[in-house]
Write a protein that holds these residues in place. Structure first.
Motif, PDB file in Angstrom:
ATOM      1  N   VAL A   9       0.833  -1.200   0.000  1.00  0.00           N
ATOM      2  CA  VAL A   9       0.000   0.000   0.000  1.00  0.00           C
ATOM      3  C   VAL A   9       0.869   1.252   0.000  1.00  0.00           C
ATOM      4  O   VAL A   9       0.575   2.235  -0.709  1.00  0.00           O
ATOM      5  N   ASP A  10       1.950   1.221   0.760  1.00  0.00           N
ATOM      6  CA  ASP A  10       2.850   2.376   0.792  1.00  0.00           C
ATOM      7  C   ASP A  10       3.519   2.589  -0.563  1.00  0.00           C
ATOM      8  O   ASP A  10       3.650   3.720  -1.039  1.00  0.00           O
ATOM      9  N   VAL A  11       3.945   1.500  -1.216  1.00  0.00           N
ATOM     10  CA  VAL A  11       4.543   1.603  -2.549  1.00  0.00           C
ATOM     11  C   VAL A  11       3.525   2.157  -3.550  1.00  0.00           C
ATOM     12  O   VAL A  11       3.864   2.975  -4.411  1.00  0.00           O
ATOM     13  N   MET A  12       2.290   1.726  -3.427  1.00  0.00           N
ATOM     14  CA  MET A  12       1.234   2.236  -4.303  1.00  0.00           C
ATOM     15  C   MET A  12       1.071   3.742  -4.150  1.00  0.00           C
ATOM     16  O   MET A  12       0.992   4.481  -5.149  1.00  0.00           O
ATOM     17  N   ASN A  13       1.051   4.226  -2.914  1.00  0.00           N
ATOM     18  CA  ASN A  13       0.914   5.671  -2.688  1.00  0.00           C
ATOM     19  C   ASN A  13       2.115   6.442  -3.231  1.00  0.00           C
ATOM     20  O   ASN A  13       1.965   7.518  -3.819  1.00  0.00           O
ATOM     21  N   ARG A  14       3.319   5.878  -3.055  1.00  0.00           N
ATOM     22  CA  ARG A  14       4.508   6.549  -3.565  1.00  0.00           C
ATOM     23  C   ARG A  14       4.502   6.592  -5.085  1.00  0.00           C
ATOM     24  O   ARG A  14       4.934   7.580  -5.692  1.00  0.00           O
ATOM     25  N   ARG A  15       4.036   5.522  -5.716  1.00  0.00           N
ATOM     26  CA  ARG A  15       3.977   5.518  -7.181  1.00  0.00           C
ATOM     27  C   ARG A  15       2.986   6.547  -7.700  1.00  0.00           C
ATOM     28  O   ARG A  15       3.244   7.211  -8.716  1.00  0.00           O
ATOM     29  N   TYR A  16       1.865   6.692  -7.020  1.00  0.00           N
ATOM     30  CA  TYR A  16       0.893   7.705  -7.456  1.00  0.00           C
ATOM     31  C   TYR A  16       1.461   9.113  -7.315  1.00  0.00           C
ATOM     32  O   TYR A  16       1.174   9.998  -8.131  1.00  0.00           O
ATOM     33  N   LYS A  17       2.271   9.340  -6.291  1.00  0.00           N
ATOM     34  CA  LYS A  17       2.894  10.659  -6.142  1.00  0.00           C
ATOM     35  C   LYS A  17       3.876  10.929  -7.277  1.00  0.00           C
ATOM     36  O   LYS A  17       3.965  12.054  -7.783  1.00  0.00           O
ATOM     37  N   LEU A  18       4.620   9.894  -7.703  1.00  0.00           N
ATOM     38  CA  LEU A  18       5.532  10.061  -8.834  1.00  0.00           C
ATOM     39  C   LEU A  18       4.770  10.336 -10.117  1.00  0.00           C
ATOM     40  O   LEU A  18       5.204  11.153 -10.950  1.00  0.00           O
ATOM     41  N   LEU A  19       3.637   9.656 -10.305  1.00  0.00           N
ATOM     42  CA  LEU A  19       2.810   9.926 -11.486  1.00  0.00           C
ATOM     43  C   LEU A  19       2.287  11.360 -11.469  1.00  0.00           C
ATOM     44  O   LEU A  19       2.215  12.030 -12.508  1.00  0.00           O
ATOM     45  N   LYS A  20       1.930  11.822 -10.292  1.00  0.00           N
ATOM     46  CA  LYS A  20       1.440  13.200 -10.163  1.00  0.00           C
ATOM     47  C   LYS A  20       2.533  14.211 -10.492  1.00  0.00           C
ATOM     48  O   LYS A  20       2.276  15.223 -11.168  1.00  0.00           O
ATOM     49  N   GLN A  30      -8.657  -1.530  -4.982  1.00  0.00           N
ATOM     50  CA  GLN A  30      -9.367  -0.331  -5.433  1.00  0.00           C
ATOM     51  C   GLN A  30      -8.512   0.590  -6.295  1.00  0.00           C
ATOM     52  O   GLN A  30      -8.996   1.149  -7.268  1.00  0.00           O
ATOM     53  N   MET A  31      -7.240   0.739  -5.929  1.00  0.00           N
ATOM     54  CA  MET A  31      -6.448   1.822  -6.504  1.00  0.00           C
ATOM     55  C   MET A  31      -5.221   1.392  -7.295  1.00  0.00           C
ATOM     56  O   MET A  31      -4.653   2.213  -8.027  1.00  0.00           O
ATOM     57  N   ALA A  32      -4.776   0.147  -7.176  1.00  0.00           N
ATOM     58  CA  ALA A  32      -3.440  -0.208  -7.664  1.00  0.00           C
ATOM     59  C   ALA A  32      -3.384  -0.523  -9.147  1.00  0.00           C
ATOM     60  O   ALA A  32      -2.304  -0.816  -9.663  1.00  0.00           O
ATOM     61  N   ARG A  33      -4.490  -0.492  -9.859  1.00  0.00           N
ATOM     62  CA  ARG A  33      -4.475  -0.886 -11.270  1.00  0.00           C
ATOM     63  C   ARG A  33      -3.575   0.014 -12.102  1.00  0.00           C
ATOM     64  O   ARG A  33      -2.780  -0.457 -12.929  1.00  0.00           O
ATOM     65  N   ALA A  34      -3.674   1.330 -11.918  1.00  0.00           N
ATOM     66  CA  ALA A  34      -2.925   2.273 -12.758  1.00  0.00           C
ATOM     67  C   ALA A  34      -1.429   2.248 -12.487  1.00  0.00           C
ATOM     68  O   ALA A  34      -0.643   2.707 -13.316  1.00  0.00           O
ATOM     69  N   VAL A  35      -1.023   1.732 -11.322  1.00  0.00           N
ATOM     70  CA  VAL A  35       0.403   1.700 -10.983  1.00  0.00           C
ATOM     71  C   VAL A  35       0.975   0.289 -11.092  1.00  0.00           C
ATOM     72  O   VAL A  35       1.996  -0.034 -10.464  1.00  0.00           O
ATOM     73  N   TRP A  36       0.295  -0.580 -11.849  1.00  0.00           N
ATOM     74  CA  TRP A  36       0.826  -1.898 -12.186  1.00  0.00           C
ATOM     75  C   TRP A  36       1.019  -2.775 -10.957  1.00  0.00           C
ATOM     76  O   TRP A  36       2.040  -3.430 -10.793  1.00  0.00           O
ATOM     77  N   MET A  37       0.030  -2.841 -10.104  1.00  0.00           N
ATOM     78  CA  MET A  37       0.063  -3.740  -8.955  1.00  0.00           C
ATOM     79  C   MET A  37      -1.200  -4.594  -8.990  1.00  0.00           C
ATOM     80  O   MET A  37      -2.312  -4.048  -9.108  1.00  0.00           O
ATOM     81  N   HIS A  38      -1.043  -5.906  -8.893  1.00  0.00           N
ATOM     82  CA  HIS A  38      -2.156  -6.839  -9.070  1.00  0.00           C
ATOM     83  C   HIS A  38      -2.173  -7.864  -7.944  1.00  0.00           C
ATOM     84  O   HIS A  38      -1.133  -8.185  -7.352  1.00  0.00           O
ATOM     85  N   LEU A  39      -3.368  -8.375  -7.678  1.00  0.00           N
ATOM     86  CA  LEU A  39      -3.581  -9.406  -6.659  1.00  0.00           C
ATOM     87  C   LEU A  39      -4.085 -10.684  -7.310  1.00  0.00           C
ATOM     88  O   LEU A  39      -4.974 -10.643  -8.172  1.00  0.00           O
TER      89      LEU A  39
END
Length: 554
Positions: free
Chosen positions: A302-313, A364-373
């Motif tokens: 989850v933390d990596v996901m948030n960091r990736r979204y910040k880089l995209l921003k 919910q959120m990880a699709r755009a940052v290439w994270m899958h379950l």
């Protein structure tokens, strides 16, 4: 020092006695003051010095760890980029030609037609299809016949044909009805047959996340990229084929991606399913068997996901495709796939809410940052496959289950109880209106071992220490158990913004209390108390010591 004792008594021992009957008496007792001896004072001074020494050690370790995290350069290992990553010749080659006696098919078709005529339902068997594990009979109803009338006769037809059947009424976008029954001369579909097919090789030109590990009952290959799902839930009874399917998914992804492009986190609470992949260069950490470490890995994700979204921003892009086009080769991000082989063990632990919360956040959120379950479980109950998980993972696979109740838990509809025992499954996706029946291919343990050994020889022959392939930050988090070990700086769930605001408040006021956070952040007392507990876990503040103010460690 004087202590007053006040006694209240009544002459009449009656509940409704008058006030004037009640009398009070006060007794004063003198108690001599206790003076602290020199020994007690010396012991207290020694204890205070030890506590201050421990606090100073913690502060120094925290500062050192923050400097190490900020200053340590991240060394990225480069791997060969040729694809496919291994040869299909490593897998076993088998002949999968399908053959069945036509007299048996004609006899079964007549049996279906005669049985329905007994109930005054005239039908015509238009066609039949023979596939590796299933035979399909296509029926055309006479005018004025309701479709529900055939569905209600399912048990009678099953008794007449002496086998379990599945009725699909009607076939989507047609005027026909399917009746499916097991093939008496069934064939096993092998993974090598799918990987070497033209359909699979052509699909690699569009996407490198194809889970082409199943074959439809009409004989065609069923290819579905993981990035379109974007998460997958697999459920079914024991020995129904879940572990084989998970191995198919993993090998299919390894066939299409190098370690630079794909990273895996594998959670195996049973400790016997995913051990073959230990030491694989695609892994971010060794195989996780402990539920507590699995929760730490989910929080880190989850933390990596948030960091990736910040880089995209910061780069002003919407997904990783656009991000990787704008950055250098060293800064490109890889795809992360989290595989949990037994979800029930995590959901039955004491921190079920945290597991469910973090899974839902990623889904919910990880699709755009290439994270899958990819989640698998052999316990299809509402305690494991909760409504929150189902709402965020619409793509699901159901193997054979005992009852229609379990089928509805997985797919929100019945049908999985009529499947065959092994490798027969129903696939449900938002891209399709009806479940699709497919057969999972087989890959043996020997084939999997050969593939893993080939990949290790290919990618690890230039690496001296195998632990270098793992992510150091994730390894530190998984191994961090006690506060006197290394300090890890990472945030937890949806409280990360409030935690950052709490730290700013503590640094500004040089105070740390629950009521202070409650007033400044305008939250309820329970939320402020939880924030303070999280600050204690991260060793930002010292735990509460009776009525003393909390010590601030940053």
């Amino acid at each position: 020092m004087e202590i007053k004792f006040i006694f209240t008594y009544s002459k009449n021992r009656i509940r409704n006695s008058r006030k004037k009957d009640v009398k009070r008496k006060t007794i004063k007792v003198k108690v001599p003051e206790l003076k602290k001896t020199k020994e007690i004072k010396n012991n207290e001074n020694i204890i205070n010095k030890k506590e201050n020494l421990i606090k100073n050690i913690f502060k120094e370790k925290i500062k050192k760890k923050i400097k190490e995290v900020d200053n340590t350069p991240k060394v990225k290992i480069s791997y060969p980029k040729d694809k496919p990553t291994f040869s299909v010749d490593k897998l076993e080659q088998w002949d999968s030609t399908i053959s069945v006696d036509e007299n048996i098919l004609i006899q079964q078709a007549e049996e279906i037609q005669n049985k329905l005529n007994e109930f005054n339902i005239p039908v015509e068997v238009v066609w039949y299809e023979v596939w590796p594990s299933v035979i399909q009979f296509k029926l055309k109803l006479a005018k004025g016949i309701k479709v529900s009338s055939i569905e209600n006769l399912k048990k009678d037809l099953s008794l007449s044909l002496k086998s379990a059947i599945r009725i699909l009424a009607p076939i989507p976008w047609t005027e026909f009805v399917w009746i499916e029954m097991p093939n008496p001369q069934s064939k096993i579909v092998y993974l090598s047959e799918i990987l070497k097919s033209k359909e699979f090789l052509n699909s690699m030109n569009k996407s490198f996340t194809n889970l082409s590990i199943w074959k439809a009952i009409d004989g065609s290959l069923f290819l579905e990229p993981l990035e379109k799902m974007p998460h997958l839930l697999v459920a079914g009874q024991t020995w129904s084929g879940k572990s084989v399917a998970i191995n198919d998914y993993i090998i299919s992804l390894l066939y299409q991606n190098t370690p630079d492009e794909l990273k895996l986190i594998m959670v195996d609470p049973k400790q016997v399913e995913l051990w073959l992949y230990d030491g694989l260069p695609h892994l971010l950490a060794p195989i996780i068997n402990d539920p507590e470490k699995a929760l730490k890995a989910l929080k880190w994700s989850v933390d990596v996901m948030n960091r990736r979204y910040k880089l995209l921003k910061d780069k002003k892009v919407r997904n990783i495709y656009e991000y990787n086009e704008k950055v250098d080769e060293k800064e490109k991000m890889s795809r992360i796939v989290i595989i949990v082989d037994e979800l029930a063990d995590l959901m039955m632990s004491w921190n079920k809410k945290d597991v469910e919360h973090n899974i839902a956040r990623i889904a919910q959120m990880a699709r755009a940052v290439w994270m899958h379950l990819i989640l698998a479980t052999q316990r299809p109950s509402v305690n494991v496959i909760t409504g929150l998980i189902k709402a965020n993972i619409p793509t699901r696979i159901a193997f054979w289950v005992v009852s229609s109740i379990d089928s509805r838990t997985i797919l929100d509809r019945s049908g999985a109880e009529d499947l065959l025992w092994r490798w027969d499954l129903l696939f449900v996706s938002p891209n399709y209106k009806h479940p699709i029946r497919v057969q999972a291919p087989l890959v043996s343990t020997e084939d999997t071992e050969d593939i893993i050994s080939t990949l290790k020889e290919k990618y690890l022959k230039w690496i001296e220490n195998e632990t270098d392939i793992y992510d150091k930050e994730l390894i530190d988090i998984l191994e961090w158990n006690q506060p006197d070990s290394n300090y890890i700086w990472w945030w937890n769930g949806d409280d990360d913004e409030l935690i950052k605001q709490s730290i700013e408040i503590i640094q500004q006021t040089h105070k740390a209390s629950i009521t202070l956070l409650q007033r400044r952040l305008k939250v309820w007392f329970a939320r402020a108390a939880r924030l303070m507990d999280q600050l204690e876990e991260k060793w930002i503040v010292w735990p509460q010591e009776w009525s003393k103010p909390r010590e601030i460690l940053i």
